[in-house]
Structures are given as C-alpha cells and as structure tokens.
Design an enzyme around this catalytic site. Structure first.
Site, mmCIF file in Angstrom:
data_model
loop_
_atom_site.group_PDB
_atom_site.id
_atom_site.type_symbol
_atom_site.label_atom_id
_atom_site.label_comp_id
_atom_site.label_asym_id
_atom_site.label_seq_id
_atom_site.Cartn_x
_atom_site.Cartn_y
_atom_site.Cartn_z
ATOM 1 N N GLY A 140 3.525 3.387 -13.469
ATOM 2 C CA GLY A 140 2.150 3.749 -13.692
ATOM 3 C C GLY A 140 1.885 4.816 -14.221
ATOM 4 O O GLY A 140 2.442 5.956 -14.060
ATOM 5 N N ALA A 166 -3.619 8.553 -12.287
ATOM 6 C CA ALA A 166 -3.670 9.259 -11.105
ATOM 7 C C ALA A 166 -2.116 9.608 -10.419
ATOM 8 O O ALA A 166 -1.842 10.840 -10.450
ATOM 9 C CB ALA A 166 -4.547 9.131 -10.220
ATOM 10 N N CYS A 217 -11.645 6.509 -13.835
ATOM 11 C CA CYS A 217 -12.942 6.637 -13.379
ATOM 12 C C CYS A 217 -13.999 7.102 -14.543
ATOM 13 O O CYS A 217 -15.429 7.337 -14.348
ATOM 14 C CB CYS A 217 -12.857 8.211 -12.580
ATOM 15 S SG CYS A 217 -11.538 8.079 -11.420
ATOM 16 N N ALA A 219 -4.294 -0.628 -8.183
ATOM 17 C CA ALA A 219 -4.904 -1.806 -7.489
ATOM 18 C C ALA A 219 -5.522 -2.618 -8.786
ATOM 19 O O ALA A 219 -5.854 -2.181 -9.903
ATOM 20 C CB ALA A 219 -5.776 -1.454 -6.649
ATOM 21 N N PRO A 246 15.503 4.558 0.577
ATOM 22 C CA PRO A 246 15.474 5.932 0.332
ATOM 23 C C PRO A 246 15.157 6.797 -0.974
ATOM 24 O O PRO A 246 14.422 7.625 -0.877
ATOM 25 C CB PRO A 246 16.833 6.325 0.700
ATOM 26 C CG PRO A 246 17.351 5.194 1.756
ATOM 27 C CD PRO A 246 16.733 4.019 0.952
ATOM 28 N N ASN A 247 15.502 6.022 -2.243
ATOM 29 C CA ASN A 247 14.983 6.573 -3.280
ATOM 30 C C ASN A 247 13.757 6.066 -4.064
ATOM 31 O O ASN A 247 13.907 6.290 -5.247
ATOM 32 C CB ASN A 247 16.284 6.715 -4.215
ATOM 33 C CG ASN A 247 17.100 5.416 -4.522
ATOM 34 O OD1 ASN A 247 16.633 4.393 -3.915
ATOM 35 N ND2 ASN A 247 17.820 5.229 -5.604
ATOM 36 N N ILE A 248 13.156 5.153 -3.245
ATOM 37 C CA ILE A 248 12.001 4.475 -3.906
ATOM 38 C C ILE A 248 10.764 5.026 -3.081
ATOM 39 O O ILE A 248 10.733 5.158 -1.866
ATOM 40 C CB ILE A 248 12.049 2.999 -3.900
ATOM 41 C CG1 ILE A 248 13.204 2.729 -4.707
ATOM 42 C CG2 ILE A 248 10.798 2.507 -4.437
ATOM 43 C CD1 ILE A 248 13.367 1.183 -4.788
HETATM 44 C C1 FAD Z 1 -15.053 2.353 -12.820
HETATM 45 C C2 FAD Z 1 -14.139 3.237 -11.640
HETATM 46 C C3 FAD Z 1 -14.755 4.418 -11.464
HETATM 47 C C4 FAD Z 1 -14.001 5.298 -10.211
HETATM 48 N N1 FAD Z 1 -14.621 6.273 -10.020
HETATM 49 C C5 FAD Z 1 -13.826 7.202 -9.170
HETATM 50 C C6 FAD Z 1 -14.372 8.608 -8.715
HETATM 51 O O1 FAD Z 1 -15.610 8.580 -9.230
HETATM 52 N N2 FAD Z 1 -13.916 9.086 -7.945
HETATM 53 C C7 FAD Z 1 -12.529 8.757 -7.358
HETATM 54 O O2 FAD Z 1 -12.061 9.361 -6.357
HETATM 55 N N3 FAD Z 1 -11.977 7.435 -7.782
HETATM 56 C C8 FAD Z 1 -12.811 6.638 -8.530
HETATM 57 N N4 FAD Z 1 -12.257 5.579 -8.958
HETATM 58 C C9 FAD Z 1 -10.922 5.053 -8.165
HETATM 59 C C10 FAD Z 1 -9.736 5.664 -8.977
HETATM 60 O O3 FAD Z 1 -9.907 5.362 -10.346
HETATM 61 C C11 FAD Z 1 -8.403 5.478 -8.428
HETATM 62 O O4 FAD Z 1 -8.378 5.800 -7.145
HETATM 63 C C12 FAD Z 1 -7.274 5.753 -9.221
HETATM 64 O O5 FAD Z 1 -7.150 5.526 -10.611
HETATM 65 C C13 FAD Z 1 -5.779 5.529 -8.598
HETATM 66 O O6 FAD Z 1 -4.841 5.763 -9.236
HETATM 67 P P1 FAD Z 1 -3.335 5.007 -9.149
HETATM 68 O O7 FAD Z 1 -2.545 5.953 -10.223
HETATM 69 O O8 FAD Z 1 -2.977 4.837 -7.891
HETATM 70 O O9 FAD Z 1 -3.670 3.784 -9.870
HETATM 71 P P2 FAD Z 1 -4.122 3.177 -11.086
HETATM 72 O O10 FAD Z 1 -5.231 4.165 -11.777
HETATM 73 O O11 FAD Z 1 -4.622 1.723 -10.932
HETATM 74 O O12 FAD Z 1 -3.036 3.151 -12.268
HETATM 75 C C14 FAD Z 1 -1.953 2.178 -11.801
HETATM 76 C C15 FAD Z 1 -1.291 2.229 -13.121
HETATM 77 O O13 FAD Z 1 -0.002 1.346 -13.139
HETATM 78 C C16 FAD Z 1 0.381 0.540 -14.299
HETATM 79 N N5 FAD Z 1 0.793 -0.745 -13.555
HETATM 80 C C17 FAD Z 1 0.446 -1.423 -12.988
HETATM 81 N N6 FAD Z 1 1.400 -2.608 -12.757
HETATM 82 C C18 FAD Z 1 2.256 -2.285 -13.736
HETATM 83 C C19 FAD Z 1 3.629 -2.989 -13.983
HETATM 84 N N7 FAD Z 1 4.039 -4.168 -13.253
HETATM 85 N N8 FAD Z 1 4.284 -2.306 -15.103
HETATM 86 C C20 FAD Z 1 3.897 -1.381 -15.652
HETATM 87 N N9 FAD Z 1 2.931 -0.610 -15.349
HETATM 88 C C21 FAD Z 1 2.100 -1.199 -14.245
HETATM 89 C C22 FAD Z 1 -1.060 0.629 -14.758
HETATM 90 O O14 FAD Z 1 -1.223 0.041 -16.312
HETATM 91 C C23 FAD Z 1 -1.750 1.884 -14.728
HETATM 92 O O15 FAD Z 1 -1.129 2.669 -15.491
HETATM 93 C C24 FAD Z 1 -12.737 4.700 -9.773
HETATM 94 C C25 FAD Z 1 -12.226 3.468 -10.313
HETATM 95 C C26 FAD Z 1 -13.030 2.718 -11.258
HETATM 96 C C27 FAD Z 1 -12.370 1.433 -11.489
#
Ligand code: FAD
Ligand code: SF4
Ligand code: SF4
Lengths: 181, 439
Positions: free
Chosen positions: B23, B26, B58, B123, B282-284
């Site tokens: 990932g 964020a 975002c 997600a 434990p390591n995940i």
């Molecule tokens: C249009 C939009 C607007 C938003 N605006 C806001 C806002 O104003 N304020 C706010 O707080 N939040 C906002 N959010 C929510 C925010 O973007 C998410 O909470 C945040 O991005 C979560 O981060 P994350 O790293 O957990 O997951 P994600 O951002 O979903 O990143 C997941 C990562 O995992 C990778 N991945 C997934 N599965 C695999 C796999 N099997 N193999 C390799 N890579 C994989 C993806 O490519 C990605 O890099 C918004 C979301 C959207 C869609």
C-alpha cells in the site's frame, strides 16, 4: 538555522506588536510603510487572543432564541502560535502534502500545494493555523527562515516571546533527550 | 530478526527487505515515516498495484475539477523514495501472503521476503447490485485512474447523478459542477453527511449546495440505470426518471481484507489489530482504511476511514515495527469539507440519539452568518463538536476531546464565535507547559 520560540505567558501585555511585525514580515512588500495597503494579503501568523476576565462574565448563550450578546469581556492576553510540534497533527492531517516538517524541525507550508480543505485546522489542537480566505489557503508560522531572529521575537518589547537559536537549542534538546531517557 | 533473515536466504527469494509495506497511500507512507523516525537504514520496500508515485486520493476530486494536476496530486516530493531509502515496487499486485515463511508473492510471480510486514491495502468502493450498473458512464471515485476517466467524461453540458451524500459523493458533485456538469445528488438517508453531521448542520450544507446549483434529493434511491450500452437515465424510487450521462457510485467502501483473510490473519469487517496496530500474527501489522483499530471514545474496534487516522496509524505501526513500544490512543471520526466557500468540520460523536443516555448537547446558530456550532458533552467532557462557518476553533475542540478535559465550568464559552485556545489557557482548563515558561 534551528530555532525555537518560547512564550513566557506572564509577560505578555497584549500590545500586539508581534502581530504587526509578523504581518509585515509576511507581506509582499515586507515594508512598514505599505503595511496598511498590503493588509489584505498580510496576515499575521501569531495572534494575541484574550482569555475572559471571569468565566461568569461569559454571555448567556440562548440557542435559537433572541439575539445572542456578543460583547467581548477582555482578560489576560495570550500569544497563540505554532509550536512546530514533534508529532505535528497538522502534517498528519494534510492530505495534499502542503505541510511538512523539514529537517530543521520547522513545520512549513507550501501555498502552491494547499487546496484549502481545512483538514489541518481541524487537527491543530492549539488553533495555530489561520485561513487566508482571499486565496483559499492557510497561513502559519514559518519561524522566519530568512532571518535569524523571527520578526515577532524582535518586536516583543517585554520578553514574552523569546527565541532560542542554533547550538543552544541543540544543547537543550540533548539535555531534554537525556532527561527523558 | 537475524534468524528469520537467515531463514529467508535459504528460501531463495527474489528480494528481501527488513520491512515490506503493501500500500502506497496514507497508511503506507505514514508507516515509512514511522519507521524512519526510529530506523534510518533498515531496508524498506513499498508495493502498490497502482503505478503512480505517492498521490493523494483525497485530491482526486480536485483533479477532476482541474485544481490539481499530475504533479500537484502527489503528497510527497518526487525524490521521496530515494531520500527515505525506500524501494518502490509500483504497478505490482500482491497476490498472496505466506506468514509462516515471511514472504509475499506478486502477480508476476516474484517472491519478496520480509522481517515485518505492513498491510495498508485500504478500501474499495461498493457498486450496488442494481440493473444497469455496468453501463458505460457508470463510475466510482477512488483511484487516480477513476479520476482520469471521470475527468474525460465530465464535459460541460453533461448531466450527472451522484449516488451518496457522504464526503466522497459531495466532493465528486462539487468537482463535476465546477466542470460545468449539471449534478443531482441522490441520498438514501433523510440527510446528507449522515455519518458525521447532525440534521441541522446537514440542512445548512444542503442549502449551500442548492444555492450554488447542485440538486439534492434525500430519502431517495436509484433503482435502475437505463440505457442501451451507455447511461441514458436513472429510475428513482420515487418513480421519477432523470436523464443523465454520468452515474457515480459513492455509497460507501469496503476494506480490502482478501489477502489477509487468505493468509489466516484475523479479520472481521476489517483486519483486526491491537493497540500496537499488530494483527494476530506477531510480525504482521495493518493500518488505515483496512484496519479495525481502537476507537478513542468507545474503546471498541472500529474503522474511521479518514486520511489523518490512516497516517497516524501507519506511523505508529512503523515505529512499533522498528522496535519501539508506541500505543494507539484510538481513532476519532473527523471530517472537513468546504462547499462553495462554506467551511464545515465535524469531530467525534455528534449525533447522540434518543436512546443514548447521559449526553448533554449545547448549540448555537446564527443563520445570517451561516454560523452553526454544536458541542456534545458526556460528564463534562467533550465527545463531539460541529463547527460550520467559523472553523478556526475546531482543532482546539479536537484537542480537548483527546485530552478528555473537563470543560464544565466554561461550557458557554465554547459556543462563542471568538472561542480559541486563549480561553482554554485563561480558564486553566488544561495543564499546558509545552513551549511555555513563566517569567
Ligand atoms: C474522493 C475521495 C475523497 C476523500 N476525501 C477525504 C478527505 O477530505 N478527508 C479525509 O480524511 N479522507 C478523505 N478520503 C478518505 C481517504 O482517502 C482514505 O481514508 C485514505 O486514503 C486511506 O488510506 P489507506 O492508506 O488506508 O488506503 P488507500 O488510500 O485506499 O490505499 C491503499 C493502497 O494499497 C494498494 N493496494 C491495495 N491492494 C493491493 C494489493 N493486493 N497489492 C498491492 N497494492 C495494493 C493501493 O494501490 C493503494 O496504494 C477521501 C477518499 C476519496 C476516495
Ligand atoms: S500548526 Fe498546530 S499541530 Fe501543526 S505544528 Fe503548529 S502547533 Fe503543532
Ligand atoms: S488546508 Fe492546505 S495545508 Fe491545510 S490540510 Fe488542506 S491542503 Fe494541507
């Protein structure tokens, strides 16, 4: 150069010299004469705000009924400013990467990257960030990178805002680090 | 750690790292930063099935609106990976995790070993099962690619139906409107922002949208998407049909737990983690939108799918992965939206219902200024806050929530337009010695 601002709360008399100095330093012309002309763009990054003289002076708030009283009861003045936190909540919340903590430990803001989402405002527990509504971006303290002594510190005549610089700060940080193990 | 690394060498892997992060968003980047605060050298690989550098989802709506471009959508500089000594493996999907022998397998067959693993897979948007949901012109908004496709379709004069009145739906609507697209927002609940905002606040925001030309229909569903191959109209639960060219599903997301589940990692709705962001293995570790972690107010596990939580959780996990012992205090729901210049921020528990006892609600509204503020208290402690119009104090409320400060004696002051941190200091509400000294 590494620097840190310390506030001596008891010494602030609320003269607001620091605010003016900060606004001038961050105004496009950076000149005292044109500050009034510039004021729209020259926002101070430090704010002198007051507590209430007495909590019971707070006007009764009657939600949805009648006109609320808005008179301000003034009390002790406090400088509100960015502390360049170790774990800055504003940086954590900034979804555009406009806010970063640089190698010197200063939390700096890139106006070009800012989209005016106010996530940082939501996150800063001290309310140290201001909105620049004309440009729909935020402004915050940058510790005056272009000068050794920040403008607010230079302007403060009572010693309420002081700055610790370079080596002294390193020493202090070391002793803090040692102290906390 | 040595022992497991020795073990990995024997397994003949394609590469191995001390830290592997799945990932690149964020939580993943938060994790890099957490690790690097503690361990400046340990090898890190970050894997993402998306090709892009660290872009911010975002900002995808700002991308559609043309406010940010391919450069500005990045939330870290171009030289970030090099500076942080991170190996990016982008455009590669992780297809399996082998927790017993500490490696993951990518879609091209590569085997990557780790000493500790972070799952930050986020997600995915949910496309509901309604007739016509696969027609051309139906979109979701989550990735850069989604934004690019919507941006192409968003030509002035087109009409769009956005399903969902949450953050993503409203931001999408705002962006489409900015592109000259006529927009309807269709919301199942009786109000917009039903996850975070109360009724009164939502009503102010709805007015703001409508005054600026975005139409909102509440308590309505889209039941069918009509058209030959392409979207031509939608049929609503009211019986009405709306002609349109674009339909956007923005009705919620589901955590990407597949990988973890297959690997035997404990999951429920999301991946279950403890207060160190550790899974049952434990390591995940896991963090962000995929992780069910402690909620600050209830203490139970919950997903607050927001950016600041993902960054913070990632950072805490990273520090723990690098050998520190850092505990997560818990997540708080918080949201900030600026709609046509009206700022609104909602933090924490803002909508106690009739059945929830023991909450005290104070509020104040000045309609002509579009000022609205509401504070929810429990036993003198703030648990929720809404600020509309005047938002500068919002962070101070967030701080008071996190400190569990008793604000009983200044309850009224909290509603003043000029409430700020000076009032907190003035009333000696909390002990704040950081950076302060007495003369
Ligand atoms: C249009 C939009 C607007 C938003 N605006 C806001 C806002 O104003 N304020 C706010 O707080 N939040 C906002 N959010 C929510 C925010 O973007 C998410 O909470 C945040 O991005 C979560 O981060 P994350 O790293 O957990 O997951 P994600 O951002 O979903 O990143 C997941 C990562 O995992 C990778 N991945 C997934 N599965 C695999 C796999 N099997 N193999 C390799 N890579 C994989 C993806 O490519 C990605 O890099 C918004 C979301 C959207 C869609
Ligand atoms: S703006 Fe607020 S959170 Fe950010 S560094 Fe300054 S004081 Fe800390
Ligand atoms: S308002 Fe600007 S600095 Fe603040 S979080 Fe948003 S983009 Fe970052």
């Amino acid at each position: 150069m590494k620097k840190k601002i310390i506030v001596k709360l008891d010494k602030c008399i609320g003269c607001r010299s620091c605010e003016i100095a900060c606004a001038r330093e961050h105004s496009p012309s950076r000149s005292g004469e044109r500050i009034t002309a510039d004021t729209k763009k020259a926002l101070s990054r430090i704010s002198i705000r007051t507590g209430l003289a007495n909590p019971t002076d707070a006007p009764e708030m009657r939600p949805k009924k009648g006109k609320p009283k808005t008179e301000i009861v003034t009390g002790k003045a406090y400088p509100i400013r960015c502390r360049h936190c170790d774990d800055p909540k504003c940086v954590e919340a900034c979804m555009s990467g406009a806010l970063i903590k640089n190698e010197e430990g200063t939390v700096i803001h890139d106006p070009d990257k800012c989209v005016g989402c106010w996530m940082c405002i939501m996150a800063c527990p001290y309310g140290a960030i201001k909105r620049d509504l004309d440009n729909k971006i935020i402004v915050k303290c940058d510790l005056c990178p272009q000068r050794d002594t920040p403008a607010c510190v230079e302007a403060c005549k009572t010693g309420a805002i002081v700055c610790i610089l370079g080596e002294r700060l390193e020493r202090e940080n070391e002793s803090i680090a040692e102290g906390s193990g | 750690m040595r022992a497991s690394q020795r073990g990995l060498v024997e397994m003949n892997l394609d590469a191995q790292y001390k830290y592997v992060i799945i990932g690149n968003s964020a939580a993943g980047i938060g994790c890099v930063e957490g690790i690097r605060k503690v361990d400046k050298e340990g090898s890190i690989a970050i894997i993402s099935d998306e090709k892009m550098h660290t872009y911010s989802r975002c900002l995808t709506s700002y991308y559609i609106a043309g406010v940010v471009d391919d450069e500005k959508i990045l939330f870290r500089p171009k030289d970030y990976y090099a500076k942080k000594k991170v190996t990016p493996i982008l455009g590669r999907k992780v297809v399996k995790i082998f927790p017993n022998d500490n490696h993951v397998v990518l879609d091209d067959g590569a085997r990557i070993g780790y000493s500790s693993l972070m799952i930050a897979t986020g997600a995915s948007p949910v496309i509901y099962d309604i007739p016509g949901n696969n027609k051309q012109g139906v979109f979701v908004l989550r990735t850069y690619e989604d934004a690019r496709r919507i941006s192409e379709a968003a030509v002035p004069g087109k009409r769009a139906v956005v399903m969902g009145g949450g953050l993503v739906g409203l931001k999408a609507a705002d962006a489409l409107h900015a592109k000259g697209v006529e927009v309807w927002v269709i919301v199942t609940s009786p109000q917009i922002m039903s996850q975070t905002m109360d009724r009164e606040g939502a009503e102010i925001l709805r007015k703001q949208l409508e005054e600026n030309g975005i139409k909102v229909m509440t308590e309505t569903n889209v039941e069918e998407i009509i058209g030959n191959k392409k979207v031509e109209a939608v049929r609503l639960s009211t019986g009405q049909t709306l002609t349109c060219d674009i339909v956007i599903f923005a009705k919620g997301v589901r955590p990407n737990i597949g990988l973890a589940k297959d690997a035997g990692i404990e999951t429920d709705y999301g991946i279950l983690v403890d207060t160190h962001m550790k899974t049952n293995i434990p390591n995940i570790y896991a963090a962000g939108d995929v992780a069910e972690a402690k909620d600050f107010i209830t203490g139970e596990r919950y997903i607050h799918a927001i950016w600041p939580n993902a960054v913070e959780q990632g950072c805490i996990a990273g520090k723990n992965m690098a050998g520190c012992d850092v505990e997560y205090a818990g997540g708080i729901a918080m949201n900030s939206v600026d709609l046509f210049g009206l700022a609104s921020i909602a933090i924490g528990f803002t909508r106690p219902r009739g059945k929830d006892h023991g909450y005290e609600i104070i509020g104040r509204s000045i309609p002509e200024k579009k000022f609205y503020r509401k504070i929810v208290l429990k036993d003198g402690v703030i648990v929720g806050a809404i600020c509309i119009g005047e938002v500068e104090a919002a962070g101070v409320f967030a701080g008071l929530i996190k400190r569990r400060a008793n604000v009983s004696k200044i309850k009224d002051i909290l509603l003043r337009e000029d409430f700020d941190y000076a009032k907190v200091l003035g009333e000696g509400l909390i002990e704040d010695t950081s950076d302060f000294a007495t003369a």
